[in-house]
Design a protein around this motif. Structure first.
Motif: not given
Length: 552
Positions: A31-47
């Motif tokens: 869950w810890g890794e999944a949350i970090g990876l999910g936040f990473q996808h969120y940041i990328l979608s901001l562009g």
């Protein structure tokens, strides 16, 4: 040089699923890794979520507050669409975001005489947004009908691995203008980001922290944080005070005015402290942190409907359908899944139509498509988990409700995203080329189809782009506005041009003699849902819904 013995030659047989992924579509990291990876996808979608409103809202007559609200709405709806697609659509780990394909028909609405003559900017913005909403609502029916009627599934039966090579490849290669040309607009930020990301994600990918390859999986977050701080230091230090406006827009971390425009009270002193120092967090009042603003349907007023606007928007719907089809094929491979069966592909297009309908109801100023950059990130991290994308959808909804937090992340210079796109879009292009392993590339027929469709898929859109730059209108500029929108929307799309050329040639040129050369036998068992036992594992609906919606 010593001659290589036949027994020493290495052969790489074709594989339905990409190898080397630690977590595939239905396996999950902690869950810890999944949350970090999910936040990473969120940041990328901001562009994309920031760039499209930044481009369109000022032309509509909107101010910075309107732009911030549209960004907030687009992120909120993107989260909802992504959850729907991953739960009930293709179930592939794909983010369903905004699409640049809708820019041409939206610009046509903006320049409509009845709207352009409105003197008051805010009134013109509302009227233009309502007209755009009406066109999106009507045109969404195209994808809904093609998807749920299974017509797109029937069409997909004509797609061979050979025909999909140029389509999927150009889903990535066709976006080259959003890569290094944007990086070069602020090279002191973009180039360090590109180099750091390649070094961290590839050369230092074996660096482990507690048995986790931390730099391979989270290199995007680490690099963005480092370069964002560097860009903020340059901005606060006055490096861009006397530069051209274009440079300031590309480089400054405060260029979008989203933070000051977001719906969240911050006193003037706190705002200036944020811009000039890194101690802004301590200046915020706790109660402002919990102030929320939830986007809702028809928030701009009742949509207006115009036949010309709707017909023009339908072209963008078809383009996004084709681009999403290629992106779904790439996502399946980068999630280490089997090629999506025709039924699943059609189901996903139907849900994408629902997504475009939501875009029209909420007012996002654009329609839906699969986010190509997020698909590329699956390959960069080698994590194809569906759960990670669903967590990223949760971040999108959460941060869009807390507007100031979302605006803070949206202040990342777009040049940083462009540097990442150079890698992500390249990965997608390579995935498309990987389909060649299923075909006979010693066949002159196949070489002809791939070569011509790739070349024209790049050359025809480039012609449209140059014509638009020189003449300020597309090659089609007849009195029929809807016809102009059709031509000027469809042919600037590389994947769409490639699909038209490749699929027509592949299904008409020496078809009987080239069945095996096209690679059709490799995908034949994936045409139907029960053609391969792995299909049920990857694509079965949750909550036992297949009982009520059995695969056709």
């Amino acid at each position: 040089m010593a001659e290589v013995k036949p027994e020493e030659m290495v052969h790489h047989p074709p594989m339905d699923q990409l190898q080397g992924f630690e977590y595939c579509i239905d396996s999950n990291p902690s869950w810890g890794e999944a949350i970090g990876l999910g936040f990473q996808h969120y940041i990328l979608s901001l562009g994309t979520a920031v760039m499209i409103p930044t481009m369109l809202v000022p032309l509509m007559g909107g101010n910075d507050h309107d732009k911030a609200k549209v960004v907030q709405t687009l992120l909120f709806v993107t989260g909802i669409k992504t959850l729907l697609q991953t739960l009930f659509g293709t179930r592939l780990p794909t983010v369903i975001g905004g699409s640049y394909a809708y820019v041409v028909p939206v610009l046509s609405i903006i320049h409509d005489r009845t709207l352009a003559q409105i003197a008051d900017g805010h009134t013109r913005f509302l009227q233009t947004m309502r007209a755009t909403q009406g066109a999106l609502i009507v045109s969404s029916s195209i994808q809904i009908i093609l998807g749920y009627s299974q017509l797109w599934a029937i069409c997909s039966r004509f797609f061979s691995p050979l025909g999909m090579v140029p389509v999927v490849s150009l889903v990535g290669l066709g976006l080259f203008e959003r890569g290094f040309p944007v990086v070069a607009s602020c090279v002191e930020i973009g180039l360090p980001m590109l180099i750091l990301f390649v070094v961290f994600s590839q050369y230092l990918k074996h660096v482990h922290v507690r048995h986790v390859p931390i730099l391979e999986r989270f290199s995007l977050l680490v690099c963005i944080a480092l370069v964002w701080v560097y860009a903020h230091i340059l901005t606060a230090g006055g490096a861009y005070h006397h530069t051209a406006l274009h440079t300031q827009i590309s480089c400054r971390t405060d260029r979008s005015n989203l933070i000051s425009s977001a719906l969240w009270f911050v006193n003037r002193l706190a705002y200036h402290l944020f811009i000039s120092t890194s101690y802004y967090i301590s200046q915020f009042n706790f109660f402002t942190l919990i102030r929320i603003s939830i986007p809702y349907p028809l928030q701009w007023g009742a949509p207006t409907f115009n036949a010309d606007h709707a017909f023009g928007m339908m072209a963008a719907v078809m383009v996004s359908l084709i681009e999403s089809t290629g992106a779904f094929k790439a996502a399946a491979r980068l999630a280490s899944a089997t090629p999506p069966p025709a039924y699943v592909l059609s189901r996903g297009i139907g849900w994408q139509g629902i997504g475009t309908l939501l875009d029209g109801l909420f007012g996002t100023a654009t329609g839906s498509t699969v986010s190509v950059e997020n698909v590329g990130l699956l390959g960069s991290t080698r994590i194809g988990s569906r759960r990670v994308i669903q967590i990223s959808a949760g971040f999108m909804i959460f941060f869009s409700i807390l507007g100031k937090f979302g605006a803070l992340f949206a202040s990342i210079p777009f040049t940083i995203f462009a540097a990442i796109y150079c890698v992500m879009f390249g990965i997608i292009a390579a995935v498309g080329l990987s389909f060649l392993q299923f075909t006979n590339m010693n066949s002159m027929r196949n070489l002809f189809i791939v070569g011509v469709s790739l070349f024209l898929g790049l050359s025809i859109p480039e012609y449209f782009s140059r014509y638009l730059t020189g003449a300020q209108n597309g090659p089609a500029h007849t009195k029929a506005g809807w016809f102009n929108d059709y031509i000027n929307t469809i042919f600037p799309s590389p994947p769409t041009v490639a699909l038209i050329i490749a699929v027509v040639l592949d299904n008409t040129l020496d078809v009987r003699d080239a069945a095996k050369d096209r690679g059709m036998q490799w995908w034949e068992r994936f045409r139907t849902f029960r053609g391969d036992s792995r299909n049920e594992e990857f694509y079965t609906l949750p909550f036992n819904l297949n009982r009520f919606f059995p695969p056709s």
